[in-house]
Scaffold this motif. Structure first.
Motif, mmCIF file in Angstrom:
data_model
loop_
_atom_site.group_PDB
_atom_site.id
_atom_site.type_symbol
_atom_site.label_atom_id
_atom_site.label_comp_id
_atom_site.label_asym_id
_atom_site.label_seq_id
_atom_site.Cartn_x
_atom_site.Cartn_y
_atom_site.Cartn_z
ATOM 1 N N HIS B 85 19.623 -22.532 -16.006
ATOM 2 C CA HIS B 85 20.067 -21.378 -16.554
ATOM 3 C C HIS B 85 19.020 -20.955 -17.553
ATOM 4 N N HIS B 86 18.472 -19.463 -17.442
ATOM 5 C CA HIS B 86 17.858 -19.169 -18.433
ATOM 6 C C HIS B 86 17.852 -17.865 -18.228
ATOM 7 N N HIS B 87 17.141 -16.942 -19.338
ATOM 8 C CA HIS B 87 16.824 -15.506 -19.068
ATOM 9 C C HIS B 87 15.475 -15.236 -19.368
ATOM 10 N N ASP B 99 10.913 -17.585 -21.407
ATOM 11 C CA ASP B 99 12.457 -17.586 -21.008
ATOM 12 C C ASP B 99 12.933 -18.080 -22.554
ATOM 13 N N SER B 101 17.298 -19.834 -23.149
ATOM 14 C CA SER B 101 18.485 -20.385 -22.747
ATOM 15 C C SER B 101 19.431 -20.382 -23.799
ATOM 16 N N ASN B 102 18.955 -20.299 -25.162
ATOM 17 C CA ASN B 102 20.046 -20.259 -26.094
ATOM 18 C C ASN B 102 20.584 -18.971 -26.238
ATOM 19 N N CYS B 103 21.167 -18.497 -24.861
ATOM 20 C CA CYS B 103 21.652 -17.323 -25.137
ATOM 21 C C CYS B 103 23.232 -17.417 -25.438
#
Lengths: 144, 144
Positions: B85-87, B99, B101-103
């Motif tokens: 999962h990432h953004h 990218d 992913s530390n969202c």
DNA sequence: CTTATAACTGATACTTAGTATCATGTCAGA
DNA sequence: TCTGACATGATACTAAGTATCAGTTATAAG
């Protein structure tokens, strides 16, 4: 003054004209469900041209009257916009869409800006899930 | 064992076959820039069918090998995926994609779940801005 | 109240992204 | 090596949106 009149006013203020077609499309838009496609609109207005509706949707996006919703399957639908910046919470069962704007993405954005040296200018956030109604229904369903 | 071999392995593990075409498409994918379209891939493989590449992109999405990026103009591109999962953080000038992913959307999601009674199952977040390189360039540009 | 014209319209054709179908080809296990 | 399920490429199709263009209309200037 109705919401429709307000939109008309915004149109004229930007140098656009008020036409019978635009009035009719707007009438249909406000009667639409949570989200819809251009073809949904056209089905209700068979004598209006495809291009016209697409042109109008683009206009209305500029005016913040409609926005686009990214469905979980990757397709984009339209929907009446609440004014200003907001995001969507989409029920993947019934397709209902709710807005939220109390998004605390701002802290995330600040964090990102610091760690990446990007100048952040915008973001798009859609959240997917199942609304309380659909969850309740599943509880009573047989095959669940 | 190379990344490509790993993908092949994942394919066979799921009952898919390793074919020359798949090998060639994968070779091209890893040579692609930050994001690309299926036609970008086809241009490099003129003898491979459109449908084949689309089929493969779908497969590779399932395998978490590629993901889709929503550009600010609303178009969807493909890109090699970081695992899991990432953004995306997209530079609207040069199109570079990073990218993250530390969202910390999780707190937002919890908050939403509580206030809306939705069962949240997923989210999609894209952040748009300008990378440090592009900002520096603008500083030196004449017309800026 | 005319009238000129810029804006709007609908038809049509086109583009882009993706899916469905189907006959042919091929991988990989028995 | 045989064989059948899987994969392929061609083709045709759908869906979403854009471009073009001749004809219509809103509107504001006279």
């Amino acid at each position: 003054m109705s919401d429709l009149d307000l939109v008309m006013q915004r149109l004229t203020m930007r140098g656009h004209r008020i036409t019978e077609t635009r009035r009719r499309v707007l009438d249909v838009l406000v009667s639409m469900p949570a989200h819809f496609t251009v073809d949904d609109v056209l089905r209700q207005l068979p004598d209006v041209g495809r291009a016209t509706v697409f042109r109008m949707m683009k206009l209305l996006q500029d005016l913040n009257v409609v926005c686009r919703v990214l469905m979980e399957d990757g397709s984009l639908h339209y929907r009446l916009s609440t004014r200003g910046h907001h995001h969507h919470l989409v029920c993947r069962d019934c397709g209902k869409v709710e807005d939220f704007s109390n998004c605390d993405v701002s802290s995330l954005v600040q964090q990102l800006a610091a760690s990446t040296e990007y100048e952040i200018e915008g973001h798009w956030l859609e959240v997917y899930g199942r609304c309380s109604t659909c969850r309740a229904l599943e509880g009573t369903a047989v095959g669940a």
